[in-house]
Write a protein that holds these residues in place. Structure first.
Motif, short mmCIF file in Angstrom:
data_model
loop_
_atom_site.label_atom_id
_atom_site.label_comp_id
_atom_site.label_asym_id
_atom_site.label_seq_id
_atom_site.Cartn_x
_atom_site.Cartn_y
_atom_site.Cartn_z
N PHE A 1 37.61 52.40 47.87
CA PHE A 1 37.28 51.94 49.23
C PHE A 1 35.79 52.09 49.57
N ALA A 2 34.95 52.35 48.60
CA ALA A 2 33.53 52.58 48.86
C ALA A 2 32.90 51.40 49.61
N GLY A 3 32.15 51.73 50.66
CA GLY A 3 31.46 50.69 51.41
C GLY A 3 32.33 49.92 52.38
N GLY A 4 33.57 50.41 52.58
CA GLY A 4 34.44 49.75 53.54
C GLY A 4 35.16 48.53 53.02
N TRP A 5 35.17 48.36 51.71
CA TRP A 5 35.91 47.25 51.08
C TRP A 5 36.70 47.81 49.91
N PHE A 6 37.83 47.15 49.58
CA PHE A 6 38.55 47.52 48.37
C PHE A 6 37.93 46.81 47.18
N HIS A 7 37.52 47.59 46.20
CA HIS A 7 36.87 47.06 45.00
C HIS A 7 37.94 46.70 43.97
N SER A 8 38.05 45.42 43.63
CA SER A 8 39.11 44.98 42.73
C SER A 8 38.84 45.27 41.27
N GLY A 9 37.55 45.37 40.90
CA GLY A 9 37.20 45.48 39.49
C GLY A 9 37.18 44.14 38.79
N ASP A 10 37.47 43.07 39.51
CA ASP A 10 37.44 41.72 38.94
C ASP A 10 36.10 41.07 39.25
N LEU A 11 35.55 40.39 38.26
CA LEU A 11 34.30 39.66 38.44
C LEU A 11 34.59 38.19 38.70
N GLY A 12 33.88 37.61 39.63
CA GLY A 12 34.12 36.21 39.96
C GLY A 12 32.93 35.58 40.63
N VAL A 13 33.11 34.33 41.01
CA VAL A 13 32.08 33.58 41.72
C VAL A 13 32.69 33.02 43.00
N MET A 14 31.83 32.67 43.93
CA MET A 14 32.26 32.00 45.16
C MET A 14 31.70 30.58 45.11
N HIS A 15 32.59 29.61 45.20
CA HIS A 15 32.16 28.22 45.19
C HIS A 15 31.61 27.81 46.56
N PRO A 16 30.84 26.73 46.62
CA PRO A 16 30.29 26.29 47.91
C PRO A 16 31.34 26.06 48.99
N ASP A 17 32.57 25.68 48.59
CA ASP A 17 33.62 25.44 49.58
C ASP A 17 34.35 26.71 50.00
N GLY A 18 33.88 27.88 49.54
CA GLY A 18 34.47 29.14 49.96
C GLY A 18 35.63 29.61 49.11
N TYR A 19 35.93 28.89 48.02
CA TYR A 19 37.01 29.29 47.12
C TYR A 19 36.43 30.20 46.04
N ILE A 20 37.15 31.30 45.76
CA ILE A 20 36.69 32.19 44.70
C ILE A 20 37.32 31.78 43.37
N GLN A 21 36.67 32.16 42.29
CA GLN A 21 37.22 31.93 40.95
C GLN A 21 36.86 33.12 40.08
N LEU A 22 37.85 33.70 39.43
CA LEU A 22 37.60 34.84 38.56
C LEU A 22 36.87 34.41 37.30
N ARG A 23 36.00 35.29 36.87
CA ARG A 23 35.34 35.08 35.58
C ARG A 23 35.84 36.09 34.56
N ASP A 24 36.16 37.30 35.04
CA ASP A 24 36.69 38.32 34.13
C ASP A 24 36.91 39.63 34.86
N ARG A 25 37.66 40.54 34.21
CA ARG A 25 37.64 41.92 34.63
C ARG A 25 36.28 42.47 34.24
N SER A 26 35.77 43.41 35.01
CA SER A 26 34.45 43.95 34.70
C SER A 26 34.40 44.52 33.29
N LYS A 27 35.54 45.07 32.85
CA LYS A 27 35.55 45.67 31.51
C LYS A 27 35.79 44.64 30.40
N ASP A 28 36.14 43.39 30.79
CA ASP A 28 36.45 42.38 29.79
C ASP A 28 35.30 41.42 29.50
#
Length: 543
Positions: free
Chosen positions: A416-443
């Protein structure tokens, strides 16, 4: 003189205007309005809403008679059968916390869970008596054991407890006067993460989150009283993504499926006119590759919600072509299961099928009742640019986030650091506001200083007509640091060489992203269909 806020004066909470949120009340309401409507189907057994409510109250009464109450844990080891649905209402009616056990765990993991949860009662299906017997011998706790002797299970197995489940609830009061939680922050369930390293963590859900996610499911899935939900998703997994509570909101029907197989899924869809089901991409692969004998014509458009590993666009396209409507969801055990969905925009209907499938493969936007979803730099805690390229960590905020980890303050604080739940998943945010995963941080693979998304490489591999399943991990390399290593499981009867795989990848990927190593073998998976990449990473290191 400080002005007094009139909207906070003499307008306090009281019993008339404030009741803590809890999903338990959904069943009470459904039984009152739709008493004769079918709530649960299990083989030849049909249970009405009036009967379902009575079963839950009988269970609560019987548990209370054994001293079970606020803060106690009741664990359940069973497949997708009616007693598990009973428990989702009956256990919290006593103030106790429901812990559904992963039916594919080994004895040591189960023993750890029973001890960590301080289980007071264990309700266990006869099919799992062998592993439960071992686990009880290893565990320090000595819970009351209640056996489920499900008539649909015809295999071997012994009774371990003092009483059978149906006999246990028969002694309970169908008019048991249950009470909801005094505080909606009160724990309702305990779900353990799959613990790829060390012991699993106990994720605690509260009544408020369970209530809101159950309603969220109904809104997101467009479910009504005529909806028929097939249980292909394990009920033990994030409480079945809270669909265990959802159907009672509208008075829909649960169809239990003890064993998830392609033939059973197709026949159930045909027989019961199923409208909705959920599952990992492995379930989609099971249906796509089912034999001609197993397949059945769909009674209409069937909504299939998929999460876990990001589904390859090619798999989505194949499912849509066969008559299923696919909605991609995303979340974690810590977010009550999926809390985002790839909401569909009508203007995308005009796009070619492959482009539609690529859009559906994104993880999407926050579900209606999730407060916050961002892709952020985990150090600065600032959002990454919405360009579909800048990578950050996916983070959640709101009522659909767990209370925290049981008896593990350090892990909760880190999450919960910083007031958000950290998923550990890496992703991008598209211009239309949709997220897309790129990987787990460890993967993520870092080869020669370049980041390689294993998901991107896997998406390409899944497009090959001979490949059934694929997983990509890092393999240590003296020159590049790491290089992609692809583990591939072929469709039945197919053959393929390493050279063919590499040539196909070269035609569809930048050179540095092409796997340098190809291994043909069946992929190890968790009970929810996620590929166990930690096992594959170990194999890649030892090659």
């Amino acid at each position: 003189m400080t002005r007094q806020n009139p909207y906070e004066t003499d307008l306090d909470k009281n019993a008339a205007n404030y009741v803590p949120l809890s999903p338990i009340g959904f069943l009470e309401r459904a039984a009152a309005i739709y008493p004769r409507r079918t709530a649960i189907i299990h083989g030849d057994l049909t249970i009405s809403y009036a009967e379902a409510y009575a079963r839950a109250r009988r269970l609560a009464s019987a548990l209370a008679a054994r001293g079970i109450g606020l803060g106690d844990t009741v664990s359940v080891m069973a497949p997708n059968i009616p007693p598990v649905l009973d428990a989702h209402f009956g256990v919290p009616m006593t103030g106790a916390v429901l812990n559904t056990l992963n039916i594919r765990l080994d004895a040591a993991n189960i023993a750890f869970t029973l001890d960590h949860a301080e289980t007071k009662v264990l309700i266990t299906d006869r099919e799992f008596s062998h592993v439960i017997k071992q686990a009880l011998a290893m565990a320090s706790v000595k819970p009351i054991v209640i056996d489920i002797d499900d008539p649909l299970y015809t295999g071997k197995g012994e009774r371990l407890g003092e009483i059978e489940y149906d006999d246990f609830i028969a002694g309970g009061d169908p008019d048991f006067a249950w009470e909801g939680p005094a505080d909606e922050w009160q724990a309702i369930s305990l779900n353990y993460t799959s613990g790829t390293t060390g012991n699993p963590k106990g994720v605690v859900y509260h009544h408020r989150g369970a209530y809101l996610n159950a309603v969220d499911n109904i809104v997101s899935a467009g479910m009504t009283g005529s909806s028929v939900y097939l249980w292909t998703l394990p009920m033990f997994h994030c409480n079945g993504w809270c669909f265990t509570w959802s159907l009672a909101v509208v008075g829909g029907t649960h169809v239990c499926l003890r064993r998830v197989e392609a033939g059973a899924i197709f026949s159930s869809i045909e027989k019961y006119k199923v409208t909705h089901l959920c599952g990992a991409p492995i379930v989609m692969g099971m249906l796509i590759n089912a034999s001609a004998e197993a397949k059945r014509p769909l009674p209409g458009k069937v909504e299939l919600f998929t999460a876990a590993a990001p589904p390859p666009a090619a798999v989505i396209a194949a499912m849509e072509a066969s008559g299923f409507k696919i909605t991609h969801l995303y979340g974690l055990t810590e977010t009550y299961g999926p809390s985002t969905l790839c909401a569909w925009n009508e203007e995308w209907d005009a796009l070619p099928a492959d482009e539609q499938a690529a859009l559906k493969a994104r993880q999407g936007v926050k579900s209606p009742l999730l407060a916050g979803l961002e892709v952020m730099d985990p150090v600065s805690m600032t959002p990454v640019p919405r360009d579909g390229l800048s990578m950050g960590e996916v983070m959640f905020r709101g009522n659909l986030v767990m209370k925290g980890y049981l008896k593990n303050k350090a892990a909760s604080d880190e999450a919960f650091a910083g007031g958000w739940f950290h998923s550990g998943d890496l992703g991008v945010m598209h211009p239309d506001g949709y997220i897309q995963l790129r990987d787990r941080s460890k993967d993520i693979i870092i080869s020669g200083g370049e980041n390689i998304s294993t998901i991107e490489v896997e998406d390409v591999l899944y497009k090959h007509p001979k490949i059934l399943e694929a997983a990509v991990v890092a393999r240590p390399d003296e020159k590049w640091g790491e290089t992609p290593c692809a583990f591939i499981f072929l469709k039945a009867g197919e053959t393929m060489t390493e050279e063919e795989v590499i040539a196909f990848c070269k035609a569809n990927l930048a050179g540095y992203k092409v796997p340098r190593t190809i291994v043909f073998e069946e992929l190890p998976k968790t009970s929810t269909g996620k590929v166990q990449k930690f096992i594959l990473r170990d194999r890649a290191k030892s090659l």
